[in-house]
Design a protein around this motif. Structure first.
Motif, PDB file in Angstrom:
ATOM      1  N   VAL A 219      35.254 -49.419  15.612  1.00  0.00           N
ATOM      2  CA  VAL A 219      34.920 -49.276  17.032  1.00  0.00           C
ATOM      3  C   VAL A 219      36.174 -48.849  17.777  1.00  0.00           C
ATOM      4  CG1 VAL A 219      34.012 -50.402  19.097  1.00  0.00           C
ATOM      5  CG2 VAL A 219      33.216 -51.128  16.842  1.00  0.00           C
ATOM      6  N   GLY A 220      36.078 -47.758  18.512  1.00  0.00           N
ATOM      7  CA  GLY A 220      37.224 -47.279  19.276  1.00  0.00           C
ATOM      8  C   GLY A 220      36.788 -46.725  20.613  1.00  0.00           C
ATOM      9  N   ALA A 221      37.753 -46.529  21.491  1.00  0.00           N
ATOM     10  CA  ALA A 221      37.476 -45.955  22.801  1.00  0.00           C
ATOM     11  C   ALA A 221      38.499 -44.868  23.096  1.00  0.00           C
ATOM     12  CB  ALA A 221      37.520 -47.026  23.897  1.00  0.00           C
ATOM     13  N   GLY A 222      38.009 -43.740  23.585  1.00  0.00           N
ATOM     14  CA  GLY A 222      38.884 -42.704  24.112  1.00  0.00           C
ATOM     15  C   GLY A 222      38.956 -42.895  25.616  1.00  0.00           C
ATOM     16  N   GLU A 239      41.914 -49.208  21.426  1.00  0.00           N
ATOM     17  CA  GLU A 239      41.404 -49.926  20.243  1.00  0.00           C
ATOM     18  C   GLU A 239      40.613 -51.167  20.688  1.00  0.00           C
ATOM     19  OE1 GLU A 239      41.413 -49.317  16.981  1.00  0.00           O
ATOM     20  OE2 GLU A 239      42.325 -47.361  17.287  1.00  0.00           O
ATOM     21  N   ILE A 240      39.521 -50.941  21.402  1.00  0.00           N
ATOM     22  CA  ILE A 240      38.749 -52.074  21.921  1.00  0.00           C
ATOM     23  C   ILE A 240      38.015 -52.824  20.822  1.00  0.00           C
ATOM     24  CG2 ILE A 240      38.434 -50.950  24.153  1.00  0.00           C
ATOM     25  CD1 ILE A 240      35.441 -50.679  23.356  1.00  0.00           C
ATOM     26  N   GLY A 241      37.917 -52.212  19.640  1.00  0.00           N
ATOM     27  CA  GLY A 241      37.272 -52.893  18.528  1.00  0.00           C
ATOM     28  C   GLY A 241      37.971 -54.181  18.145  1.00  0.00           C
ATOM     29  N   GLY A 258      36.885 -62.641  14.571  1.00  0.00           N
ATOM     30  CA  GLY A 258      35.944 -62.479  15.669  1.00  0.00           C
ATOM     31  C   GLY A 258      36.200 -61.304  16.578  1.00  0.00           C
ATOM     32  N   CYS A 259      36.795 -60.216  16.039  1.00  0.00           N
ATOM     33  CA  CYS A 259      36.993 -59.013  16.844  1.00  0.00           C
ATOM     34  C   CYS A 259      35.643 -58.387  17.187  1.00  0.00           C
ATOM     35  CB  CYS A 259      37.839 -57.987  16.089  1.00  0.00           C
ATOM     36  SG  CYS A 259      39.552 -58.474  15.819  1.00  0.00           S
ATOM     37  N   LEU A 260      35.614 -57.624  18.271  1.00  0.00           N
ATOM     38  CA  LEU A 260      34.401 -56.897  18.666  1.00  0.00           C
ATOM     39  C   LEU A 260      33.837 -56.096  17.504  1.00  0.00           C
ATOM     40  CD1 LEU A 260      32.388 -55.727  20.752  1.00  0.00           C
ATOM     41  CD2 LEU A 260      34.160 -54.080  21.399  1.00  0.00           C
ATOM     42  N   GLU A 261      34.717 -55.502  16.706  1.00  0.00           N
ATOM     43  CA  GLU A 261      34.284 -54.688  15.576  1.00  0.00           C
ATOM     44  C   GLU A 261      33.438 -55.488  14.592  1.00  0.00           C
ATOM     45  OE1 GLU A 261      36.742 -52.748  11.967  1.00  0.00           O
ATOM     46  OE2 GLU A 261      37.058 -51.753  13.902  1.00  0.00           O
ATOM     47  N   THR A 262      33.752 -56.768  14.401  1.00  0.00           N
ATOM     48  CA  THR A 262      33.031 -57.573  13.410  1.00  0.00           C
ATOM     49  C   THR A 262      31.610 -57.906  13.867  1.00  0.00           C
ATOM     50  OG1 THR A 262      33.805 -59.709  14.268  1.00  0.00           O
ATOM     51  CG2 THR A 262      35.201 -58.615  12.643  1.00  0.00           C
ATOM     52  N   PHE A 263      31.281 -57.623  15.105  1.00  0.00           N
ATOM     53  CA  PHE A 263      29.929 -57.852  15.614  1.00  0.00           C
ATOM     54  C   PHE A 263      29.154 -56.550  15.857  1.00  0.00           C
ATOM     55  CE2 PHE A 263      32.282 -61.642  16.866  1.00  0.00           C
ATOM     56  CZ  PHE A 263      31.426 -62.653  16.466  1.00  0.00           C
ATOM     57  N   GLY A 305      24.525 -53.937  21.533  1.00  0.00           N
ATOM     58  CA  GLY A 305      24.741 -53.482  22.905  1.00  0.00           C
ATOM     59  C   GLY A 305      25.366 -54.560  23.775  1.00  0.00           C
ATOM     60  N   ARG A 306      24.895 -55.797  23.596  1.00  0.00           N
ATOM     61  CA  ARG A 306      25.432 -56.907  24.385  1.00  0.00           C
ATOM     62  C   ARG A 306      26.917 -57.133  24.076  1.00  0.00           C
ATOM     63  NH1 ARG A 306      25.273 -62.113  22.929  1.00  0.00           N
ATOM     64  NH2 ARG A 306      23.740 -61.668  21.292  1.00  0.00           N
ATOM     65  N   HIS A 307      27.278 -57.049  22.792  1.00  0.00           N
ATOM     66  CA  HIS A 307      28.680 -57.238  22.417  1.00  0.00           C
ATOM     67  C   HIS A 307      29.554 -56.077  22.917  1.00  0.00           C
ATOM     68  CE1 HIS A 307      27.747 -60.773  20.184  1.00  0.00           C
ATOM     69  NE2 HIS A 307      27.048 -60.146  19.244  1.00  0.00           N
ATOM     70  N   ILE A 308      29.043 -54.860  22.779  1.00  0.00           N
ATOM     71  CA  ILE A 308      29.795 -53.708  23.304  1.00  0.00           C
ATOM     72  C   ILE A 308      30.021 -53.870  24.797  1.00  0.00           C
ATOM     73  CG2 ILE A 308      29.703 -51.221  23.756  1.00  0.00           C
ATOM     74  CD1 ILE A 308      28.152 -50.925  21.134  1.00  0.00           C
ATOM     75  N   GLY A 309      28.995 -54.350  25.498  1.00  0.00           N
ATOM     76  CA  GLY A 309      29.112 -54.560  26.937  1.00  0.00           C
ATOM     77  C   GLY A 309      30.226 -55.525  27.296  1.00  0.00           C
ATOM     78  N   SER A 310      30.456 -56.541  26.442  1.00  0.00           N
ATOM     79  CA  SER A 310      31.560 -57.470  26.687  1.00  0.00           C
ATOM     80  C   SER A 310      32.905 -56.738  26.628  1.00  0.00           C
ATOM     81  CB  SER A 310      31.550 -58.599  25.655  1.00  0.00           C
ATOM     82  OG  SER A 310      30.378 -59.383  25.763  1.00  0.00           O
ATOM     83  N   GLY A 311      33.044 -55.848  25.643  1.00  0.00           N
ATOM     84  CA  GLY A 311      34.271 -55.053  25.545  1.00  0.00           C
ATOM     85  C   GLY A 311      34.418 -54.093  26.710  1.00  0.00           C
TER      86      GLY A 311
END
Length: 399
Positions: A219-222, A239-241, A258-263, A305-311
């Protein structure tokens, strides 16, 4: 000889200013060039005429706001740029001109993780094949944008994490491909290029601040700030993952828990469905089944989607972007994933930041990264070099 502050150097600077504005936008009317550059309408008119006579730009009649106008774009003969995108399971190449027109594009399956040498061999072959098929002389190629699925170390130019592409350890992708093609190669990670692609051609058009979220094997963000990609001093911004959601959660490849990536990443999500679905499930298939009503797949997509929204909420609180663009296979889930993202943003982000944010699916799908690679080559190309290749050595000094 040009001297600083001379009429000749001022004219040259104005030429480069106009070329840069047109190059970044693809095409602009003369009125838009004047607004973008701050030059007077008369100066822009004279410069455009000079650039047209030199073969640097093309001018066609159009309309803007119901009025006749002249649209200016860089000449298709001024040069060609190449975009190369290495994904974990594919190679995609696009050929484009300086007017932001894609002339040829092709993708093929490739296990990029296995061998960097094989990857570059295949990329070189595909680039040369597309150039030949397009009827373009190879000496017209003036730059290549290259995307890789991992962070690039700014100082060394190598991949910053060998855990992502172990077969690429110690490889400088830019030098490797430049040595094969004989032209400058500019490299960036796939999330940054996805952001550039959507900014120039897709759902990010017209905004100056956005985040492009890509969920795949990681999971990454530009991040785009004031119209420019923000990479950070070490090249690892976005690197929001690896934002921690649960410090007691699963162990991530980065070593934390428990990184965002693991969910959200495919490698962690797909095993949740193995007991109730056929083998060989992919995120693309999960999205398809979810859209068809499969309850297990729908639940997984909503949770992701819910987890991505947290990031994304964390990004909103820190950077306050005006738009978030979701790329990759997940974007095809539409409101099934976008709705939970917005719900989490509303819950966890500062209200003023949440109100200003729009969350949209990417418009380019799997092409975002390769088109971003084209945009990278266009962005990095020197305006002075372009002018030197098209205009005569001596030019009149319009003011």
């Amino acid at each position: 000889m040009e001297t600083p502050g001379s009429q000749t150097s001022l004219h040259r600077a104005n030429l480069e200013r106009v070329v840069r504005a047109v190059r970044m936008a693809g095409s602009l009317t003369q009125a838009e060039i004047a607004r973008t550059t701050g030059l007077s309408a008369a100066t822009v008119s004279n410069i455009v005429r000079e650039l047209k006579d030199g073969g640097t730009v093309e001018v066609i009649s159009t309309s803007a706001g119901g009025r006749r106008a002249r649209s200016v774009s860089l000449s298709g003969d001024a040069g060609i740029v190449i975009g190369v995108d290495f994904g974990h399971t594919h190679l995609r190449v696009a050929v484009g001109n300086l007017a932001h027109q894609v002339l040829a594009e092709e993708a093929e399956p490739l296990d990029v993780d296995a061998s960097s040498a094989e990857g570059f061999d295949r990329a070189e072959h595909l680039v040369k094949r597309l150039i030949a098929a397009s009827g373009i002389s190879q000496d017209k190629v003036i730059g290549v944008g290259l995307g890789v699925p991992g962070p690039i170390d700014v100082e060394s130019g190598t991949l910053g994490s060998t855990a992502i592409l172990p077969g690429w350890k110690g490889i400088n992708p830019s030098q490797e491909l430049a040595g094969r093609l004989g032209v400058p190669v500019y490299v960036d990670n796939d999330a940054n290029l996805g952001a550039l692609g959507e900014l120039v051609w897709g759902s990010g058009r017209g905004v100056k601040d956005l985040a492009y979220i890509k969920v795949a094997s990681g999971v990454g963000a530009g991040l785009v700030i004031s119209g420019q990609i923000y990479r950070g001093p070490g090249g690892t911004a976005g690197e929001i993952g690896h934002i921690t959601l649960d410090e007691s959660g699963p162990v991530c490849r980065c070593g934390n828990r428990g990184c965002l990536e693991t969910f959200t990443a495919a490698r962690y999500v797909l095993p949740l469905l193995q007991s109730s679905h056929e083998p060989g499930l992919t995120m693309e298939k999960v999205v398809q089944l979810a859209r068809e009503g499969d309850p297990g797949c729908r639940r997984v997509i909503v949770d992701v989607g819910r987890h991505i929204g947290s990031g994304v909420a964390t990004l909103c609180n820190l950077l306050n972007p005006s738009r978030v663009v979701l790329g990759g296979d997940l974007a095809e889930a539409g409101e099934l994933v976008l709705g939970p993202i917005r719900d989490s943003v509303s819950r966890y982000a500062i209200p003023s930041a949440a109100r200003q944010l729009s969350v949209l699916p990417g418009a380019l799908g799997g092409r975002a990264e390769v088109l971003g690679a084209l945009a990278l080559a266009l962005n990095e190309m020197g305006d002075s070099t372009l002018l030197d290749s098209t205009l005569p050595a001596s030019t009149p000094a319009f003011t």
